[in-house]
Design a protein around this motif. Sequence first.
Motif, PDB file in Angstrom:
ATOM      1  N   ILE A 166     -12.815   6.469  -2.064  1.00 28.30           N
ATOM      2  CA  ILE A 166     -12.733   5.667  -3.293  1.00 28.30           C
ATOM      3  C   ILE A 166     -14.119   5.178  -3.690  1.00 28.30           C
ATOM      4  N   LEU A 167     -14.929   4.797  -2.696  1.00 21.51           N
ATOM      5  CA  LEU A 167     -16.312   4.387  -2.978  1.00 21.51           C
ATOM      6  C   LEU A 167     -17.095   5.542  -3.600  1.00 21.51           C
ATOM      7  N   GLY A 195       0.826  -1.212   0.000  1.00 20.35           N
ATOM      8  CA  GLY A 195       0.000   0.000   0.000  1.00 20.35           C
ATOM      9  C   GLY A 195       0.850   1.248   0.000  1.00 20.35           C
ATOM     10  N   ILE A 232      -6.600   0.070  -2.298  1.00 21.51           N
ATOM     11  CA  ILE A 232      -7.906  -0.424  -1.837  1.00 21.51           C
ATOM     12  C   ILE A 232      -7.722  -1.595  -0.895  1.00 21.51           C
ATOM     13  N   ILE A 233      -6.818  -2.517  -1.249  1.00 21.68           N
ATOM     14  CA  ILE A 233      -6.597  -3.710  -0.430  1.00 21.68           C
ATOM     15  C   ILE A 233      -5.880  -3.365   0.865  1.00 21.68           C
ATOM     16  N   ASP A 234      -4.842  -2.521   0.768  1.00 20.94           N
ATOM     17  CA  ASP A 234      -4.011  -2.231   1.943  1.00 20.94           C
ATOM     18  C   ASP A 234      -4.648  -1.200   2.868  1.00 20.94           C
ATOM     19  N   GLN A 235      -5.199  -0.125   2.308  1.00 22.70           N
ATOM     20  CA  GLN A 235      -5.784   0.946   3.125  1.00 22.70           C
ATOM     21  C   GLN A 235      -7.082   1.438   2.479  1.00 22.70           C
ATOM     22  N   PRO A 236      -8.160   0.643   2.583  1.00 18.68           N
ATOM     23  CA  PRO A 236      -9.417   1.067   1.956  1.00 18.68           C
ATOM     24  C   PRO A 236      -9.964   2.350   2.584  1.00 18.68           C
ATOM     25  N   GLN A 237     -10.438   3.268   1.725  1.00 17.36           N
ATOM     26  CA  GLN A 237     -10.964   4.546   2.203  1.00 17.36           C
ATOM     27  C   GLN A 237     -12.314   4.809   1.545  1.00 17.36           C
TER      28      GLN A 237
END
Length: 484
Positions: free
Chosen positions: A436-437, A218, A428-433
């Motif tokens: 982004i959605l 990430g 997205i995988i390491d630090q989803p926020q």
Amino acid sequence: MRKRKTTDSPHSSTDPSEGKEKLRLKQEVGLISGVSLIAGTMIGSGIFMSPEWVLHHMGSPASSLLIWAACGLLAMFGALSYAELGTVIKESGGEYIYILRIFGSFPAFLFAYTSVILVRPAGLAAVCLSFAEYAVAPFYPGCSSPQVVVKCTAAACILLLTVINCLNVRLATSIMNVFTAAKLLALLVIVVGGVVLLAKGQTQSFQNAFQNTTAGIGAVGVAFYQGLWSYDGWNNLNYVTEELKKPEVTLPRAVMIAIPLVTCLYLLVNVSYLAAMTPSEVLSSGAVAVTWGDKVLGSWAWLISLSVALSTFGSSNGTFFSGGRVCYIAAREGHMPDILSMAHVRCLTPSPALLFTSAMSLIMVISGSFTSIVNFFSFIAWFFYGMTITGLLYLKIKKPELPRSYKVPIIIPIIVLMAAVYLVLAPIIDQPQIEILYIILFIFSGVILYFPLVRFKCHPRFLQKVTLHLQLFLEVAPTTRDEN
């Protein structure tokens, strides 16, 4: 690849035998202007602001330099892949026109909708705000500049760029050439200063240079985002293909000159920063180039602030020059209102599209609420870069018979596609926020507009009258494609 309609609209093309003149954009962009457009747009505020963030995410000087080199290599591979696409599909519009011709109308509309409404205006607004910060800073020594003054200066910058680009393509490219030369000179000053410091033995930052290196996927992905923001603009020449002189020659040559030049400069500038400052000083600097100027140039440090202002103005001009073309081409293909596909009858510039881009950028400058979305610019950009490169691979495998004057080895677009997938998925995988959605929802909100307005062509009747009045007021007329 999807076939293009062989006949133009009766409003946009007439038979020469009838004594009517076809209206097209001028082919004014040569090799020097092409190199200036790429290099001038790439060298913006990024190299003066991003190094501390790349170092912050990577943790060590050597690994941060590797990231800068890898970003340059990735930009080069991406641009070479785009150069082949530009010689197969000789139309302006960049990713938009490639996605349209290869994948069809719906994904192309989603790209145009996202780019025209959000990405390009937000990027232009951000660069103009950066220009304004540095332009007004000398008038407020020792304190932060008032936001009202900064925003008014940024708005004035956008309006000035609008006038320049609406008047004349040659004037816009000449300004690009001048400002590109100025910013290259500024970077050379930093490079020479670094060489002098290294010659004096200031190499402390390069001892144990890999110590404290971060290895998380990430963190590496976010560091790439910061570095690639500084390289953004590597694909700008593909947005103005129809305005290039001999695009099959100019496009690949300009790429091969501009991107290695910028990459070498970026690496040397970063070495100069680290020669003048320790890694901790770089990390604590609000603006690393200004701090470098204070340490190395002394009373001449104001030259750096001036250089950053010139650099960001030149970059914003390049962004505006190419960004308005996306709006223009999308309108010409029926994905935006017809008025945006027209060109000025005397200046032969896509003035309605440029005015629209200017208006959207002014809204973002005034509101100031776009910052969190701009931070995820790379996420959106690399999603569509990946889609475009997938299209190139499809053409290379399924349509090898298509004529093309330049071919890139297939391994290069494969590497770019793998990098695009990594850059989209790693954060997205390491630090989803949650932001982004929001971006994904915004992209697919275009579905609500696509089906009634584009697919089923349910246009309110008053739009035709509005278009006619605007056409008369702005002195614009429909254009034809360059079929050569």
